[in-house]
Write a protein that holds these residues in place. Structure first.
Motif, mmCIF file in Angstrom:
data_model
loop_
_atom_site.group_PDB
_atom_site.id
_atom_site.type_symbol
_atom_site.label_atom_id
_atom_site.label_comp_id
_atom_site.label_asym_id
_atom_site.label_seq_id
_atom_site.Cartn_x
_atom_site.Cartn_y
_atom_site.Cartn_z
ATOM 1 N N ASP A 127 0.815 -1.212 0.000
ATOM 2 C CA ASP A 127 0.000 0.000 0.000
ATOM 3 C C ASP A 127 0.852 1.268 0.000
ATOM 4 O O ASP A 127 0.492 2.265 -0.634
ATOM 5 N N VAL A 128 1.988 1.243 0.699
ATOM 6 C CA VAL A 128 2.814 2.453 0.775
ATOM 7 C C VAL A 128 3.386 2.800 -0.601
ATOM 8 O O VAL A 128 3.467 3.986 -0.970
ATOM 9 N N LEU A 130 1.968 1.874 -3.514
ATOM 10 C CA LEU A 130 0.829 2.254 -4.337
ATOM 11 C C LEU A 130 0.411 3.700 -4.057
ATOM 12 O O LEU A 130 0.041 4.436 -4.981
ATOM 13 N N SER A 131 0.496 4.109 -2.812
ATOM 14 C CA SER A 131 0.184 5.496 -2.479
ATOM 15 C C SER A 131 1.139 6.461 -3.175
ATOM 16 O O SER A 131 0.724 7.502 -3.707
ATOM 17 N N TYR A 132 2.423 6.116 -3.189
ATOM 18 C CA TYR A 132 3.415 6.943 -3.889
ATOM 19 C C TYR A 132 3.117 6.980 -5.393
ATOM 20 O O TYR A 132 3.144 8.052 -6.017
ATOM 21 N N SER A 134 0.324 6.523 -6.868
ATOM 22 C CA SER A 134 -0.892 7.299 -7.083
ATOM 23 C C SER A 134 -0.578 8.792 -7.140
ATOM 24 O O SER A 134 -1.069 9.508 -8.030
ATOM 25 N N ARG A 135 0.268 9.254 -6.246
ATOM 26 C CA ARG A 135 0.669 10.677 -6.264
ATOM 27 C C ARG A 135 1.474 10.985 -7.526
ATOM 28 O O ARG A 135 1.269 12.017 -8.169
ATOM 29 N N ARG A 174 -6.947 -2.672 -6.519
ATOM 30 C CA ARG A 174 -6.338 -1.630 -5.680
ATOM 31 C C ARG A 174 -5.596 -0.610 -6.532
ATOM 32 O O ARG A 174 -5.644 0.598 -6.259
ATOM 33 N N THR A 175 -4.906 -1.093 -7.558
ATOM 34 C CA THR A 175 -4.114 -0.197 -8.405
ATOM 35 C C THR A 175 -5.022 0.727 -9.211
ATOM 36 O O THR A 175 -4.816 1.943 -9.257
ATOM 37 N N ALA A 178 -6.553 3.351 -7.121
ATOM 38 C CA ALA A 178 -5.632 4.432 -6.749
ATOM 39 C C ALA A 178 -5.414 5.412 -7.895
ATOM 40 O O ALA A 178 -4.613 6.349 -7.773
#
Length: 307
Positions: A127-128, A130-132, A134-135, A174-175, A178
């Motif tokens: 998740d960490v 994927l969060s990056y 996403s940004r 999830r991807t 995001a």
């Protein structure tokens, strides 16, 4: 001739970027959790990364140097072209977050690079990270390309993938959720595949939020566990000839949702690594065969798709 036989990747790139775009492969010295014991040992039975690494990919060189070499390789012929840095070798999300970020951003710093494509396994998207991504995708083009290979759990076990299809569903969902574009890769003709099992796949994949899909025929590559299996029992393998595979591809894409972008139909491994089948065809030559067959049958992507 019909307006659109299938939703092709070049047209998708032009819609996104407004110009011709080329992937430039990068070997960023990643490894794989299915090789180092984290998930398993020995890797997937069909895998030899040397079979898809261009000559300009040399992992002793920096990411930026490899990308610049790749750009120079193509720019002689297409000086106005833009590029996507393609992290293709091994599992390109497997590492420390700071190291991954540095490598991705190093590739993006090269002139002419307008985005990145990250090849990886569906069980390697924390998740960490994927969060990056996403940004990052709000600043530049980002696609994550997952090796799916099969939708059948028994087949995934047989080829030593180290995960089941539920993991694929979760990673793709999830991807996409995001806001990151998602690609998938499928191998057709794995040992034990049948016409019926192959034709079950399009409906399953069409239900996933995939942006793009690559189809590849099974190739037996030297130095793989599958090559040893093939040498010991070639009768267990039903490798496609060209015409049969054209038929499979046409039937497959008839059943795919029309909005899915088709990136590739075939794999082209170096002949010195290839055991079988050796078709001697370039990618564009095979594409022309598919187009002619679609036209002859008056069919197209999604004709048999049912939502």
């Amino acid at each position: 001739m019909m307006a659109a036989l299938y939703n092709d990747y070049s047209s998708y790139m032009r819609r996104v970027f407004g110009c011709k775009v080329q992937k430039v492969s990068v070997d960023a010295s990643f490894t794989c959790p299915n090789r180092d014991g984290t998930v398993g040992w020995g890797g997937c039975t069909y895998c030899n990364n040397a079979s898809f690494s261009p000559s300009y990919c040399r992992r002793e060189r920096s990411v930026a140097c490899q990308v610049r070499d790749g750009v120079a390789f193509f720019a002689r012929k297409y000086p106005q072209m833009k590029y996507l840095a393609y992290f293709q070798s091994y599992t390109s999300t497997y590492g420390r977050l700071d190291d991954l970020m540095r490598k991705y951003e190093e590739a993006l710093s090269v002139d002419g690079v307008v985005g990145i494509v990250i090849g990886t396994r569906p069980d390697c998207m924390p998740d960490v990270l994927l969060s990056y991504l996403s940004r990052l995708s709000r600043q530049t083009y980002v696609m994550v390309e997952y090796g799916i290979e099969s939708t059948d759990d028994a087949m995934l076990r047989h080829i030593n993938r180290g995960h089941d299809f539920a993991v694929v569903r979760d990673a793709v969902a999830r991807t996409a959720g995001a806001g990151v574009a998602v690609g998938g890769h499928i191998i057709l003709g794995l040992p034990g595949d049948t016409a019926e099992s192959i034709m079950r796949q399009p409906a399953i994949l069409s239900g996933l939020p995939l942006t793009t899909l690559k189809l590849h025929q099974l190739q037996i590559i030297r130095g793989t566990r599958m090559a040893a299996e093939y040498a010991a029992a070639p009768g267990r393998f039903a490798l496609f000839d060209v015409d049969d595979y054209v038929d499979v591809v046409v039937a497959y894409i008839e059943r795919l949702r029309p909005s899915m972008v088709l990136d590739r139909f075939v794999s082209q491994s170096p002949r010195e690594l290839l055991v079988a089948p050796d078709w001697g065809l370039k990618n564009y030559e095979f594409v022309e065969k598919v187009k002619k067959r679609l036209e002859a049958q008056q069919t197209y992507q999604g004709r048999l798709y049912r939502d």
